[in-house]
Write a protein that holds these residues in place. Structure first.
Motif, mmCIF file in Angstrom:
data_model
loop_
_atom_site.group_PDB
_atom_site.id
_atom_site.type_symbol
_atom_site.label_atom_id
_atom_site.label_comp_id
_atom_site.label_asym_id
_atom_site.label_seq_id
_atom_site.Cartn_x
_atom_site.Cartn_y
_atom_site.Cartn_z
ATOM 1 N N TRP A 178 0.798 -1.231 0.000
ATOM 2 C CA TRP A 178 0.000 0.000 0.000
ATOM 3 C C TRP A 178 0.825 1.274 0.000
ATOM 4 O O TRP A 178 0.480 2.223 -0.717
ATOM 5 C CB TRP A 178 -0.987 -0.007 1.171
ATOM 6 N N TRP A 185 0.156 4.371 -2.585
ATOM 7 C CA TRP A 185 -0.141 5.748 -2.175
ATOM 8 C C TRP A 185 0.906 6.728 -2.691
ATOM 9 O O TRP A 185 0.589 7.881 -2.979
ATOM 10 C CB TRP A 185 -0.243 5.824 -0.653
ATOM 11 N N PRO A 222 -1.230 9.078 -5.411
ATOM 12 C CA PRO A 222 -1.601 9.754 -4.156
ATOM 13 C C PRO A 222 -3.076 10.121 -4.065
ATOM 14 O O PRO A 222 -3.573 10.367 -2.965
ATOM 15 C CB PRO A 222 -0.716 11.006 -4.159
ATOM 16 N N THR A 269 -5.492 8.121 -4.694
ATOM 17 C CA THR A 269 -6.288 6.905 -4.501
ATOM 18 C C THR A 269 -7.400 7.152 -3.484
ATOM 19 O O THR A 269 -7.144 7.581 -2.357
ATOM 20 C CB THR A 269 -5.392 5.748 -4.027
ATOM 21 N N HIS A 288 -0.594 0.186 9.134
ATOM 22 C CA HIS A 288 -1.345 1.189 8.405
ATOM 23 C C HIS A 288 -2.475 1.822 9.217
ATOM 24 O O HIS A 288 -3.471 2.266 8.673
ATOM 25 C CB HIS A 288 -1.924 0.578 7.118
ATOM 26 N N ARG A 332 -3.849 5.224 8.108
ATOM 27 C CA ARG A 332 -4.658 5.377 6.899
ATOM 28 C C ARG A 332 -5.737 4.306 6.801
ATOM 29 O O ARG A 332 -6.252 4.042 5.729
ATOM 30 C CB ARG A 332 -3.760 5.309 5.656
ATOM 31 N N THR A 339 -9.016 4.599 4.818
ATOM 32 C CA THR A 339 -9.061 4.487 3.360
ATOM 33 C C THR A 339 -9.019 3.034 2.894
ATOM 34 O O THR A 339 -9.045 2.781 1.698
ATOM 35 C CB THR A 339 -7.889 5.242 2.715
#
Length: 241
Positions: A68, A72, A76, A78, A99, A102, A105
């Motif tokens: 990931w 990203w 960026p 996404t 992660h 984030r 997301t």
């Protein structure tokens, strides 16, 4: 006499990776001399750019989500990533260690990807790193059909997997490392030798991604076959017309 287990049965695969999950990241990085991380990055860089401005992606056999950060960085904008993996242990490692910042997301689906109810035309890009080895050729064919089904028109994909570098003069040394050194390191320094040794078994049984490339083409996708580091890893990248 007890019959040998079907190592490609989803329940068996789940058990292997659940037990490996706690130390999978360290084992993978150290025993590949860092190449797995390099190959993940290359798989993302080789993937065509999806047409959407804020693309949505599927990560199949997502493991601990180590790909990931590369996504990203390259994409960026996404909007979201849907991570599908059969191992609850791998999902937990992805959430707890890597992660958390984030996680909003990323949507997690714990399921056998071939049985999951992924939405048709549901993503702009699809990626998978080091998950192909846990499937048989018949399962690869079903996976190729799934890739076509879930990608939007114009959507893109990339897969990479550790492979057998046939024809390379250092192949015997590579296979010795895979079949002998890795299980020895696991037995001495880690827990669950039989499970980490299975990763080597899956990799040598896999061969390379050429047959999977043909299945993807038969499913209606545009495909390029890729070799990484003399064929020690192979992959496919492409697009849905």
């Amino acid at each position: 006499m007890e019959s040998a287990p079907d190592i490609y049965d989803p329940a068996y695969v789940k058990g292997v990776f659940d037990r490996c999950s706690e130390k999978y990241i360290a084992f993978s990085y150290i025993c590949s001399l860092g190449f797995t991380e390099r190959w993940r990055k290359q798989a993302v860089l080789n993937m065509p750019i999806p047409p959407a401005d804020a693309p949505t992606g599927f990560d199949l056999m997502a493991g601990t989500g180590e790909v990931w950060p590369h996504i990203w960085k390259r994409l960026p904008q996404t909007k979201s990533i849907t991570a599908i993996d059969i191992s609850s242990g791998m999902h937990k490692r992805a959430i707890d260690r890597l992660h958390d910042y984030r996680k909003r997301t990323v949507e997690f689906i714990e399921d056998d990807v071939l049985s999951s109810k992924l939405k048709p035309d549901g993503c702009d890009f699809l990626i998978s790193t080091f998950g192909l080895k846990t499937f048989t050729p018949e399962q690869h064919k079903r996976l190729a059909d799934l890739v076509f089904r879930v990608l939007k028109s114009g959507g893109v994909f990339s897969f990479v997997e550790a492979s057998d570098p046939k024809g390379w003069w250092l192949r015997p040394l590579y296979l010795f490392h895979l079949k002998r050194i890795l299980p020895l390191i696991e037995r001495v320094f880690m827990r669950g030798a039989q499970d980490f040794a299975m990763i080597g078994t899956y990799s040598t049984n896999f061969g390379n991604a050429e047959q999977f490339a043909e299945f993807l083409r038969a499913a209606g996708l545009e495909v390029d076959f890729k070799k990484y580091f003399f064929g020690c890893a192979t992959g496919v990248v492409g697009r849905k017309p």
